[in-house]
Design a protein around this motif. Structure first.
Motif, PDB file in Angstrom:
ATOM      1  N   GLY A 193       0.806  -1.203   0.000  1.00  0.00           N
ATOM      2  CA  GLY A 193       0.000   0.000   0.000  1.00  0.00           C
ATOM      3  C   GLY A 193       0.844   1.259   0.000  1.00  0.00           C
ATOM      4  N   THR A 194       0.194   2.387   0.216  1.00  0.00           N
ATOM      5  CA  THR A 194       0.893   3.686   0.240  1.00  0.00           C
ATOM      6  C   THR A 194       0.653   4.444   1.542  1.00  0.00           C
ATOM      7  N   THR A 195      -0.141   3.894   2.445  1.00  0.00           N
ATOM      8  CA  THR A 195      -0.473   4.586   3.683  1.00  0.00           C
ATOM      9  C   THR A 195       0.569   4.317   4.761  1.00  0.00           C
ATOM     10  N   ALA A 196       1.051   5.378   5.398  1.00  0.00           N
ATOM     11  CA  ALA A 196       2.001   5.222   6.501  1.00  0.00           C
ATOM     12  C   ALA A 196       1.288   4.583   7.687  1.00  0.00           C
ATOM     13  N   VAL A 197       1.830   3.494   8.171  1.00  0.00           N
ATOM     14  CA  VAL A 197       1.200   2.782   9.281  1.00  0.00           C
ATOM     15  C   VAL A 197       1.099   3.668  10.523  1.00  0.00           C
ATOM     16  N   LYS A 198       2.109   4.493  10.755  1.00  0.00           N
ATOM     17  CA  LYS A 198       2.110   5.346  11.954  1.00  0.00           C
ATOM     18  C   LYS A 198       1.149   6.523  11.862  1.00  0.00           C
ATOM     19  N   ASP A 199       0.734   6.889  10.646  1.00  0.00           N
ATOM     20  CA  ASP A 199      -0.154   8.035  10.496  1.00  0.00           C
ATOM     21  C   ASP A 199      -0.956   7.868   9.210  1.00  0.00           C
ATOM     22  N   PRO A 200      -2.204   7.410   9.286  1.00  0.00           N
ATOM     23  CA  PRO A 200      -2.992   7.139   8.082  1.00  0.00           C
ATOM     24  C   PRO A 200      -3.355   8.378   7.278  1.00  0.00           C
ATOM     25  N   ARG A 201      -3.018   9.555   7.771  1.00  0.00           N
ATOM     26  CA  ARG A 201      -3.234  10.767   6.970  1.00  0.00           C
ATOM     27  C   ARG A 201      -2.194  10.894   5.866  1.00  0.00           C
ATOM     28  N   ILE A 202      -1.094  10.156   5.989  1.00  0.00           N
ATOM     29  CA  ILE A 202       0.048  10.322   5.087  1.00  0.00           C
ATOM     30  C   ILE A 202       0.111   9.173   4.086  1.00  0.00           C
ATOM     31  N   GLN A 203       0.186   9.532   2.804  1.00  0.00           N
ATOM     32  CA  GLN A 203       0.411   8.568   1.729  1.00  0.00           C
ATOM     33  C   GLN A 203       1.800   8.815   1.144  1.00  0.00           C
ATOM     34  N   LEU A 204       2.528   7.743   0.832  1.00  0.00           N
ATOM     35  CA  LEU A 204       3.838   7.876   0.197  1.00  0.00           C
ATOM     36  C   LEU A 204       3.813   7.166  -1.155  1.00  0.00           C
ATOM     37  N   VAL A 205       4.091   7.916  -2.205  1.00  0.00           N
ATOM     38  CA  VAL A 205       4.163   7.355  -3.555  1.00  0.00           C
ATOM     39  C   VAL A 205       5.558   7.624  -4.121  1.00  0.00           C
ATOM     40  N   GLY A 206       6.006   6.746  -5.009  1.00  0.00           N
ATOM     41  CA  GLY A 206       7.382   6.850  -5.472  1.00  0.00           C
ATOM     42  C   GLY A 206       8.357   6.472  -4.377  1.00  0.00           C
ATOM     43  N   TYR A 207       7.904   5.683  -3.422  1.00  0.00           N
ATOM     44  CA  TYR A 207       8.707   5.277  -2.273  1.00  0.00           C
ATOM     45  C   TYR A 207       8.724   3.759  -2.233  1.00  0.00           C
ATOM     46  N   GLY A 208       9.910   3.177  -2.152  1.00  0.00           N
ATOM     47  CA  GLY A 208      10.010   1.724  -2.072  1.00  0.00           C
ATOM     48  C   GLY A 208       9.520   1.054  -3.332  1.00  0.00           C
ATOM     49  N   PRO A 209       8.514   0.172  -3.245  1.00  0.00           N
ATOM     50  CA  PRO A 209       8.085  -0.597  -4.411  1.00  0.00           C
ATOM     51  C   PRO A 209       7.462   0.250  -5.518  1.00  0.00           C
ATOM     52  N   SER A 210       7.067   1.490  -5.222  1.00  0.00           N
ATOM     53  CA  SER A 210       6.485   2.328  -6.275  1.00  0.00           C
ATOM     54  C   SER A 210       7.495   3.303  -6.862  1.00  0.00           C
ATOM     55  N   ALA A 211       8.786   3.071  -6.631  1.00  0.00           N
ATOM     56  CA  ALA A 211       9.825   3.972  -7.145  1.00  0.00           C
ATOM     57  C   ALA A 211      10.229   3.591  -8.571  1.00  0.00           C
ATOM     58  N   SER A 212       9.247   3.467  -9.438  1.00  0.00           N
ATOM     59  CA  SER A 212       9.455   3.281 -10.868  1.00  0.00           C
ATOM     60  C   SER A 212       8.287   3.965 -11.548  1.00  0.00           C
ATOM     61  N   THR A 213       8.392   4.209 -12.852  1.00  0.00           N
ATOM     62  CA  THR A 213       7.304   4.953 -13.484  1.00  0.00           C
ATOM     63  C   THR A 213       6.004   4.162 -13.484  1.00  0.00           C
ATOM     64  N   ILE A 214       6.076   2.854 -13.719  1.00  0.00           N
ATOM     65  CA  ILE A 214       4.860   2.039 -13.670  1.00  0.00           C
ATOM     66  C   ILE A 214       4.328   1.990 -12.246  1.00  0.00           C
ATOM     67  N   GLY A 215       5.217   1.731 -11.285  1.00  0.00           N
ATOM     68  CA  GLY A 215       4.803   1.668  -9.894  1.00  0.00           C
ATOM     69  C   GLY A 215       4.234   2.977  -9.405  1.00  0.00           C
ATOM     70  N   ALA A 216       4.814   4.093  -9.851  1.00  0.00           N
ATOM     71  CA  ALA A 216       4.331   5.406  -9.426  1.00  0.00           C
ATOM     72  C   ALA A 216       2.912   5.655  -9.911  1.00  0.00           C
ATOM     73  N   ASN A 217       2.611   5.247 -11.143  1.00  0.00           N
ATOM     74  CA  ASN A 217       1.257   5.414 -11.657  1.00  0.00           C
ATOM     75  C   ASN A 217       0.238   4.653 -10.818  1.00  0.00           C
ATOM     76  N   ARG A 218       0.552   3.400 -10.541  1.00  0.00           N
ATOM     77  CA  ARG A 218      -0.362   2.574  -9.754  1.00  0.00           C
ATOM     78  C   ARG A 218      -0.510   3.133  -8.345  1.00  0.00           C
ATOM     79  N   ALA A 219       0.609   3.592  -7.777  1.00  0.00           N
ATOM     80  CA  ALA A 219       0.573   4.134  -6.423  1.00  0.00           C
ATOM     81  C   ALA A 219      -0.273   5.400  -6.353  1.00  0.00           C
ATOM     82  N   GLY A 220      -0.297   6.177  -7.434  1.00  0.00           N
ATOM     83  CA  GLY A 220      -1.116   7.382  -7.445  1.00  0.00           C
ATOM     84  C   GLY A 220      -2.581   7.073  -7.222  1.00  0.00           C
ATOM     85  N   ARG A 221      -3.070   6.038  -7.879  1.00  0.00           N
ATOM     86  CA  ARG A 221      -4.468   5.634  -7.681  1.00  0.00           C
ATOM     87  C   ARG A 221      -4.683   5.116  -6.262  1.00  0.00           C
ATOM     88  N   THR A 222      -3.747   4.285  -5.796  1.00  0.00           N
ATOM     89  CA  THR A 222      -3.864   3.728  -4.443  1.00  0.00           C
ATOM     90  C   THR A 222      -3.879   4.837  -3.396  1.00  0.00           C
TER      91      THR A 222
END
Length: 356
Positions: A308-337
């Protein structure tokens, strides 16, 4: 100040994808981008990098990516991003360099110099380009030649005819060697032997590589890049360098740097004119430090076992382009998530307010 439903920090691939999906969901937001013009990190790439050289740019949602031509990537992709912002009327504000994000009575405040924005949620899409990793080696400050990191690589023509030491075992190092070996005298050094793959990089292989990155993020460890677990492959444009034996002549790391070169562990000396540090990047998340999102293991733990993209410690925060979404394909999918994560949080917060 008005309180927005969400703020996106960064207008690269992940940020634009997130903004597109937030707009489709009717979520009021702005996108704060540090650059003067559209293009994300692509506008800062070296002139010699063409669309034929890059590993591919996935299409942003609802669009077609730039073609694989000889056009400079630092022109083609920014033009693509700029057109995308206009077409979808994305609320990008630039230039805005975010200093820090704080929590004030449950509201997130994004600070940028003397400006500030308030929001109920945040999508962080700052990537890694602004955080180049440069390891320290004894004597590096005494070197009289030139030193470049990938982020300020001047292109192959600047290095023509010089003796260049390329440091690093990732895809960028392989690409630099491929471009430089035919026109310069190159030496390659890495901390570990490179892992090559000679099989086809199938979707299954890609999924397995991403899963390894997800495991680290799920455990709250600092993420590795997806490329670091896929193995290295030579593209057609790197075959000339392979025939010259550059990749087979890889050496383990030197012990120290001297004014005119480097000293190997066996005591021998290697004269070099240039050291090119292809040593990667780290996530640009320093501005999130006041929120204390890092786990005791050094990384930001994400939900859904790292998928997912939600920070476990704070569900208000989403991280995209971080870890598994640090690629152009992953970033696109993470944007929707991420957009859906924002929507879920706002819905729960609204229910809580109504119940109260």
């Amino acid at each position: 100040m008005d309180i927005l439903d969400s703020i996106v920090i960064g207008a690269g691939q992940a940020g634009l994808s997130s903004s597109y999906h937030l707009r489709r969901l009717g979520i009021a937001h702005v996108v704060l981008d540090a650059d003067q013009t559209p293009g994300g990190a692509w506008q800062h790439r070296w002139d010699a990098l063409t669309m034929q050289d890059v590993h591919g740019v996935a299409e942003l949602p609802g669009s077609v990516p730039p073609p694989r031509t000889a056009e400079q990537a630092n022109r083609a992709v920014p033009s693509y991003f700029a057109g995308y912002e206009r077409t979808h009327d994305l609320p990008v504000i630039r230039p805005v360099h975010v200093d820090r994000v704080t929590d004030e009575d449950g509201i997130l405040v994004v600070h940028a110099g003397d400006r500030a924005w308030r929001s109920r949620t945040l999508v962080n899409a700052t990537g890694t380009w602004t955080q180049p990793f440069l390891p320290h080696y004894p004597g590096m400050e005494t070197f009289l030649g030139e030193q470049f990191h990938t982020v300020d690589y001047p292109g192959p023509e600047h290095l023509r005819g010089k003796r260049v030491l390329v440091v690093g075992g990732g895809a960028s190092a392989v690409q630099f060697l491929g471009a430089l070996a035919p026109i310069a005298d190159v030496v390659w050094a890495t901390r570990r032997p490179p892992v090559w793959r000679d099989d086809d990089f199938t979707p299954e292989a890609g999924a397995a590589a991403v899963a390894l990155v997800e495991q680290r993020v799920a455990q709250g460890l600092a993420p590795q890049s997806v490329v670091s677990v896929t193995g290295l492959m030579l593209r057609p444009q790197e075959q000339a360098a392979a025939r010259l034996g550059v990749y087979d002549a890889r050496r383990p790391m030197f012990e120290r740097i001297e004014p005119d070169g480097v000293r190997w562990a066996d005591g021998s000396f290697e004269p070099v004119d240039v050291i090119l540090w292809a040593t990667g990047f780290r996530p640009a998340i320093g501005h999130l430090a006041p929120l204390h999102l890092r786990s005791e293991r050094g990384g930001i733990q994400l939900d859904r076992n790292g998928r997912g993209t939600t920070a476990v410690k704070d569900p208000r925060i989403q991280l995209v382009g971080y870890g598994p979404s640090a690629s152009t394909i992953g970033a696109n999918r993470a944007g929707r998530t991420a957009a859906r994560g924002v929507q879920r949080y706002l819905a729960r917060a609204s229910v809580a307010v109504d119940a109260g």
